[in-house]
Write a protein that holds these residues in place. Structure first.
Motif, PDB file in Angstrom:
ATOM      1  N   UNK A  45       0.838  -1.198   0.000  1.00 50.04           N
ATOM      2  CA  UNK A  45       0.000   0.000   0.000  1.00 50.04           C
ATOM      3  C   UNK A  45       0.873   1.248   0.000  1.00 50.04           C
ATOM      4  N   UNK A  46       0.401   2.272  -0.710  1.00 49.16           N
ATOM      5  CA  UNK A  46       0.983   3.605  -0.556  1.00 49.16           C
ATOM      6  C   UNK A  46       0.295   4.223   0.650  1.00 49.16           C
ATOM      7  N   UNK A  47       1.059   4.846   1.530  1.00 50.34           N
ATOM      8  CA  UNK A  47       0.511   5.421   2.758  1.00 50.34           C
ATOM      9  C   UNK A  47      -0.142   6.767   2.468  1.00 50.34           C
ATOM     10  N   UNK A  48      -1.465   6.735   2.330  1.00 47.73           N
ATOM     11  CA  UNK A  48      -2.240   7.973   2.183  1.00 47.73           C
ATOM     12  C   UNK A  48      -3.165   8.155   3.386  1.00 47.73           C
ATOM     13  N   UNK A  49      -3.105   7.235   4.339  1.00 47.63           N
ATOM     14  CA  UNK A  49      -4.005   7.272   5.485  1.00 47.63           C
ATOM     15  C   UNK A  49      -5.319   6.562   5.225  1.00 47.63           C
ATOM     16  N   UNK A  50      -5.452   5.909   4.087  1.00 47.91           N
ATOM     17  CA  UNK A  50      -6.692   5.203   3.742  1.00 47.91           C
ATOM     18  C   UNK A  50      -6.886   4.017   4.685  1.00 47.91           C
ATOM     19  N   UNK A  51      -8.115   3.827   5.143  1.00 52.10           N
ATOM     20  CA  UNK A  51      -8.417   2.748   6.097  1.00 52.10           C
ATOM     21  C   UNK A  51      -8.178   1.352   5.535  1.00 52.10           C
ATOM     22  N   UNK A  52      -8.201   1.184   4.216  1.00 46.00           N
ATOM     23  CA  UNK A  52      -7.967  -0.138   3.619  1.00 46.00           C
ATOM     24  C   UNK A  52      -6.567  -0.649   3.932  1.00 46.00           C
ATOM     25  N   UNK A  53      -5.590   0.245   4.066  1.00 45.96           N
ATOM     26  CA  UNK A  53      -4.220  -0.177   4.372  1.00 45.96           C
ATOM     27  C   UNK A  53      -4.168  -0.894   5.715  1.00 45.96           C
ATOM     28  N   UNK A 139     -13.926   0.968  -0.317  1.00 46.10           N
ATOM     29  CA  UNK A 139     -13.000   1.346  -1.395  1.00 46.10           C
ATOM     30  C   UNK A 139     -12.651   2.826  -1.331  1.00 46.10           C
ATOM     31  N   UNK A 140     -13.621   3.650  -0.947  1.00 46.03           N
ATOM     32  CA  UNK A 140     -13.374   5.080  -0.814  1.00 46.03           C
ATOM     33  C   UNK A 140     -13.374   5.442   0.661  1.00 46.03           C
ATOM     34  N   UNK A 141     -12.416   6.260   1.043  1.00 44.67           N
ATOM     35  CA  UNK A 141     -12.281   6.710   2.425  1.00 44.67           C
ATOM     36  C   UNK A 141     -12.280   8.234   2.391  1.00 44.67           C
ATOM     37  N   UNK A 142     -13.367   8.835   2.846  1.00 43.43           N
ATOM     38  CA  UNK A 142     -13.482  10.282   2.737  1.00 43.43           C
ATOM     39  C   UNK A 142     -13.518  10.732   1.286  1.00 43.43           C
TER      40      UNK A 142
END
Length: 153
Positions: A45-53, A139-142
């Motif tokens: 995962x690229x760290x974007x703060x997305x909950x899926x990570x 799939x979408x976070x915010x």
């Protein structure tokens, strides 16, 4: 800097990345054809703060396996003993691979069988792709998609 080197630098960076930076890189990558995908691919995962990570980290996610266009294992995970398995519970089944339009381009896209989720892929090189998870639900976070990568195992 050439795209593969820029991509590798972002993978190695270990710091929080902005979606706009990843979108700019995505726009410069070549579309991926479905024929590129065979076998086992290791993911990250690229760290974007997305909950899926966080969800993938807890599940022991290893990557994806492409056996045929209609036979894709989207959530290959490691169990406590280190063995790989397809987590069909979390993935609500498995997936298939299609050519789908996304952001004005037709590119290889993995479609989950049991969820309204699409993993769109673009090619970094013959053994590496960048992915964007898009769709409904987690799939979408915010309103932002999940960004990840796969490397041929």
């Amino acid at each position: 800097m050439a795209v593969p080197e820029e991509f590798a630098e972002l993978v190695r960076s270990g710091h929080r990345l902005d979606s706009a930076e990843l979108d700019a890189l995505w726009a410069r990558l070549d579309v991926a054809e479905t024929g590129l995908f065979t076998g086992l691919w290791r993911g990250g995962a690229f760290d974007t703060g997305h909950r899926a990570a966080a969800m993938l980290g807890k599940s022991g996610w290893y990557g994806k396996r492409f056996d045929a266009l209609m036979d894709v294992k989207p959530l290959i995970c490691r169990d406590e003993d280190g063995a790989l398995y397809s987590d069909t519970t979390a993935g609500r089944g498995e997936a298939s691979l299609w050519m789908v339009e996304f952001r004005g381009e037709v590119t290889a896209t993995m479609v989950y069988d049991g969820m309204a989720v699409f993993d769109h892929f673009k090619k970094v090189d013959e053994d590496t792709v960048m992915g964007i998870m898009n769709g409904k639900g987690f799939a979408l976070d915010g309103g932002k998609p999940f960004y990840f990568w796969l490397a041929r195992d």
